[in-house]
Design an enzyme around this catalytic site. Structure first.
Site, PDB file in Angstrom:
ATOM      1  N   GLY A  43      52.201 102.804  49.758  1.00  0.00           N
ATOM      2  CA  GLY A  43      52.560 103.229  48.413  1.00  0.00           C
ATOM      3  C   GLY A  43      52.510 104.715  48.151  1.00  0.00           C
ATOM      4  N   ASP A  99      48.362 106.196  45.664  1.00  0.00           N
ATOM      5  CA  ASP A  99      49.370 106.101  44.622  1.00  0.00           C
ATOM      6  C   ASP A  99      48.779 105.767  43.257  1.00  0.00           C
ATOM      7  OD1 ASP A  99      48.728 103.517  45.381  1.00  0.00           O
ATOM      8  OD2 ASP A  99      50.786 102.860  45.681  1.00  0.00           O
ATOM      9  N   ASP A 102      43.432 101.604  40.038  1.00  0.00           N
ATOM     10  CA  ASP A 102      43.303 100.621  38.961  1.00  0.00           C
ATOM     11  C   ASP A 102      41.897 100.051  38.944  1.00  0.00           C
ATOM     12  OD1 ASP A 102      43.714  98.944  41.194  1.00  0.00           O
ATOM     13  OD2 ASP A 102      45.697  98.351  40.557  1.00  0.00           O
ATOM     14  N   LYS A 131      44.862 104.039  36.105  1.00  0.00           N
ATOM     15  CA  LYS A 131      44.898 102.920  35.156  1.00  0.00           C
ATOM     16  C   LYS A 131      43.446 102.617  34.763  1.00  0.00           C
ATOM     17  CE  LYS A 131      47.647  99.493  36.396  1.00  0.00           C
ATOM     18  NZ  LYS A 131      48.167  98.168  36.852  1.00  0.00           N
ATOM     19  N   PHE A 152      51.752  96.693  35.014  1.00  0.00           N
ATOM     20  CA  PHE A 152      52.180  96.712  36.409  1.00  0.00           C
ATOM     21  C   PHE A 152      53.370  97.650  36.546  1.00  0.00           C
ATOM     22  CE2 PHE A 152      54.429  95.252  40.167  1.00  0.00           C
ATOM     23  CZ  PHE A 152      53.390  95.272  41.084  1.00  0.00           C
ATOM     24  N   ASP A 159      55.294  99.417  44.621  1.00  0.00           N
ATOM     25  CA  ASP A 159      56.183  98.289  44.876  1.00  0.00           C
ATOM     26  C   ASP A 159      55.726  97.012  44.200  1.00  0.00           C
ATOM     27  OD1 ASP A 159      55.141  96.257  47.498  1.00  0.00           O
ATOM     28  OD2 ASP A 159      53.909  97.910  46.763  1.00  0.00           O
ATOM     29  N   ARG A 165      60.085 100.558  45.866  1.00  0.00           N
ATOM     30  CA  ARG A 165      59.414 101.816  46.214  1.00  0.00           C
ATOM     31  C   ARG A 165      60.341 103.019  46.097  1.00  0.00           C
ATOM     32  NH1 ARG A 165      54.447 100.741  48.655  1.00  0.00           N
ATOM     33  NH2 ARG A 165      54.323  98.799  49.812  1.00  0.00           N
TER      34      ARG A 165
END
Length: 180
Positions: A43, A99, A102, A131, A152, A159, A165
């Site tokens: 990612g 990337d 979360d 996040k 999301f 992705d 991506r």
């Protein structure tokens, strides 16, 4: 592919402008030193390549591959290291590039393992997206591109089930494109 996008959160020009700012900060913080960048695959590849071209420092680049999503839209909570050995970071100033932050589980597991097994001189982390509302594990990140809500996201390296991506922006995925 664009038909699957619900909302564009950050356009490419906005992302690249923010990367210019982040690169200046990283270059200043590591001035006079060589940087070892450890990128989390897959990612972070697009984010990493655009960011690193803007950093004015000597550097080496390595990677590690971990997984925690396993095809879903939320982290499974299980962090799997998909390689047997870590990059050689002994005595080096390390910047871990990911990337998205979360739950914090993945980045925390990576940072802990690098610090414990790698014996670096220093370790800092950098993420494109934070996040914070999804955080369940405390983790410090020195460089953050953007903060987002608990949604999301796809694009710019992120992705869903291996797709999207290559979108040049960060956006949300329409619900009907998520496999039930």
């Amino acid at each position: 592919m664009n038909e699957a996008v619900e909302t564009v959160l950050f356009h490419e020009t906005t992302i690249l402008s923010r990367l210019d700012e982040m690169a200046r900060e990283i270059s200043a913080d590591f001035a006079g030193r060589e940087l070892t960048v450890v990128v989390i695959l897959h990612g972070s590849m697009i984010f990493m390549s655009d960011l690193l071209r803007r950093i004015d420092l000597p550097m080496t680049i390595d990677s590690i591959r971990v997984s925690s999503y396993h095809g879903g839209t939320t982290s499974s909570g299980v962090v799997t290291f998909n390689q047997k050995t870590l990059p050689d970071i002994a005595g080096k100033d390390v910047l871990v590039v990911d990337d998205i932050l979360d739950t914090g589980r993945t980045l925390r597991a990576i940072l802990d393992r690098l610090r414990e097994e790698g014996e670096p001189a220093s370790v800092r982390s950098c993420v494109l997206l934070d996040k914070a509302d999804a955080r369940v594990v405390d983790v410090d990140v020195e460089y953050v591109g953007f903060e987002i809500g608990d949604e999301f996201v796809i694009g710019y390296g992120l992705d869903y089930d291996g797709h999207y991506r290559n979108l040049p922006f960060v956006g949300t995925l329409k619900a009907e494109y998520v496999k039930g």
